[in-house]
Design a protein around this motif. Structure first.
Motif, mmCIF file in Angstrom:
data_model
loop_
_atom_site.group_PDB
_atom_site.id
_atom_site.type_symbol
_atom_site.label_atom_id
_atom_site.label_comp_id
_atom_site.label_asym_id
_atom_site.label_seq_id
_atom_site.Cartn_x
_atom_site.Cartn_y
_atom_site.Cartn_z
ATOM 1 N N PRO A 87 32.409 35.929 36.517
ATOM 2 C CA PRO A 87 33.623 36.730 36.698
ATOM 3 C C PRO A 87 34.706 36.304 35.703
ATOM 4 O O PRO A 87 34.718 35.151 35.257
ATOM 5 N N ILE A 88 35.589 37.225 35.357
ATOM 6 C CA ILE A 88 36.652 36.908 34.389
ATOM 7 C C ILE A 88 38.035 36.923 35.035
ATOM 8 O O ILE A 88 39.031 36.712 34.351
ATOM 9 N N GLU A 89 38.104 37.168 36.331
ATOM 10 C CA GLU A 89 39.403 37.237 37.004
ATOM 11 C C GLU A 89 40.192 35.951 36.767
ATOM 12 O O GLU A 89 39.676 34.849 36.938
ATOM 13 N N GLY A 90 41.441 36.121 36.335
ATOM 14 C CA GLY A 90 42.325 34.986 36.131
ATOM 15 C C GLY A 90 42.094 34.208 34.844
ATOM 16 O O GLY A 90 42.779 33.219 34.584
ATOM 17 N N ARG A 91 41.155 34.654 34.024
ATOM 18 C CA ARG A 91 40.865 33.910 32.788
ATOM 19 C C ARG A 91 41.506 34.562 31.576
ATOM 20 O O ARG A 91 41.818 35.751 31.577
ATOM 21 N N ASP A 92 41.685 33.759 30.522
ATOM 22 C CA ASP A 92 42.238 34.259 29.263
ATOM 23 C C ASP A 92 41.083 34.758 28.395
ATOM 24 O O ASP A 92 40.457 33.988 27.669
ATOM 25 N N ARG A 114 39.599 45.065 31.842
ATOM 26 C CA ARG A 114 40.946 44.960 32.405
ATOM 27 C C ARG A 114 40.920 45.158 33.922
ATOM 28 O O ARG A 114 41.662 44.501 34.653
ATOM 29 N N ASP A 115 40.042 46.043 34.378
ATOM 30 C CA ASP A 115 39.906 46.295 35.820
ATOM 31 C C ASP A 115 39.444 45.049 36.579
ATOM 32 O O ASP A 115 39.608 44.970 37.794
ATOM 33 N N ARG A 116 38.864 44.108 35.885
ATOM 34 C CA ARG A 116 38.409 42.868 36.538
ATOM 35 C C ARG A 116 39.511 41.809 36.600
ATOM 36 O O ARG A 116 39.266 40.668 36.936
ATOM 37 N N ARG A 117 40.682 42.188 36.222
ATOM 38 C CA ARG A 117 41.905 41.394 36.359
ATOM 39 C C ARG A 117 41.876 40.014 35.686
ATOM 40 O O ARG A 117 42.146 38.979 36.315
ATOM 41 N N PRO A 118 41.584 39.971 34.390
ATOM 42 C CA PRO A 118 41.738 38.706 33.673
ATOM 43 C C PRO A 118 43.227 38.352 33.574
ATOM 44 O O PRO A 118 44.069 39.252 33.686
ATOM 45 N N ALA A 119 43.550 37.070 33.372
ATOM 46 C CA ALA A 119 44.948 36.666 33.207
ATOM 47 C C ALA A 119 45.519 37.299 31.939
ATOM 48 O O ALA A 119 46.661 37.721 31.891
#
Ligand code: IMP
Ligand code: MG
Length: 176
Positions: A87-92, A114-119
């Motif tokens: 998962p990429i959520e919260g990552r740069d 973008r829909d996966r909410r990266p930082a």
């Protein structure tokens, strides 16, 4: 049909530019750990070279996508052939592309990520053909702007060949 390939950007110029980009990216991500996403297969060489010269810690993942439709009618709908492992959520997240052409594939991909909410979500591309753009895409790091020639090498192919050329070459098809 005979495939003629002329050197457009020599290897030394590519390496020098990649080192500049790596330095810039390392400054921008100071104190952070960019999560690099290599878009298979074309971006393999650029991803490897770029990350090699980056001085911040990086993590990496790989994704493979293919566009629906043929060359004349690209729909901009992208099929995920291989999704990310993590998962990429919260990552740069830093997406690495070989070449930006119409922008269809990449705009779809960037929206999906973008829909996966990266930082944060940024894009680096080795080559850019801005005159071919149909859908606007924001490029954060760009190696070279080129004209509309079809190119191979540094990961890019013509009918799955020439990816391993160490330079960017322009393709001309000649009758034999
Ligand atoms: P776009 O959706 O039209 O921007 O498609 C970009 C993709 O098309 C790139 O990731 C490449 O795989 C491919 N592509 C576009 N132009 C070239 C080229 O000149 N040489 C090789 N592949 C290209
Ligand atoms: Mg590609």
């Amino acid at each position: 049909m005979n495939v003629k390939i002329d050197v457009m950007i020599p290897e030394s110029d590519i390496t020098a530019r990649i080192k500049e980009l790596a330095a810039q990216i390392s400054r921008d991500y100071e104190g952070r750990t960019p999560h690099v996403i290599c878009v298979l297969k074309g971006s393999v060489y650029f991803t490897a070279e770029l990350t090699k010269y980056m001085t911040v810690p990086v993590t990496m993942d790989f994704m493979s996508v293919s566009s629906y439709g043929n060359e004349t009618s690209s729909t901009g709908i992208v099929r995920i052939v291989k999704d990310l492992d993590e998962p990429i959520e919260g990552r740069d997240v830093l997406v690495i592309e070989d070449i930006l052409d119409s922008g269809r594939t990449l705009s779809y991909l960037m929206n999906l990520l973008r829909d996966r909410r990266p930082a944060s979500l940024r894009l680096a591309t080795l080559l850019d053909k801005p005159d071919r753009r149909i859908i606007p895409v924001t490029v954060d790091y760009r190696g070279f702007v080129i004209e509309n020639n079809f190119v191979v090498g540094c990961g890019m192919d013509y009918q799955q060949r020439y990816r391993n050329l160490p330079y960017v070459g322009s393709v001309t098809l000649e009758e034999d």
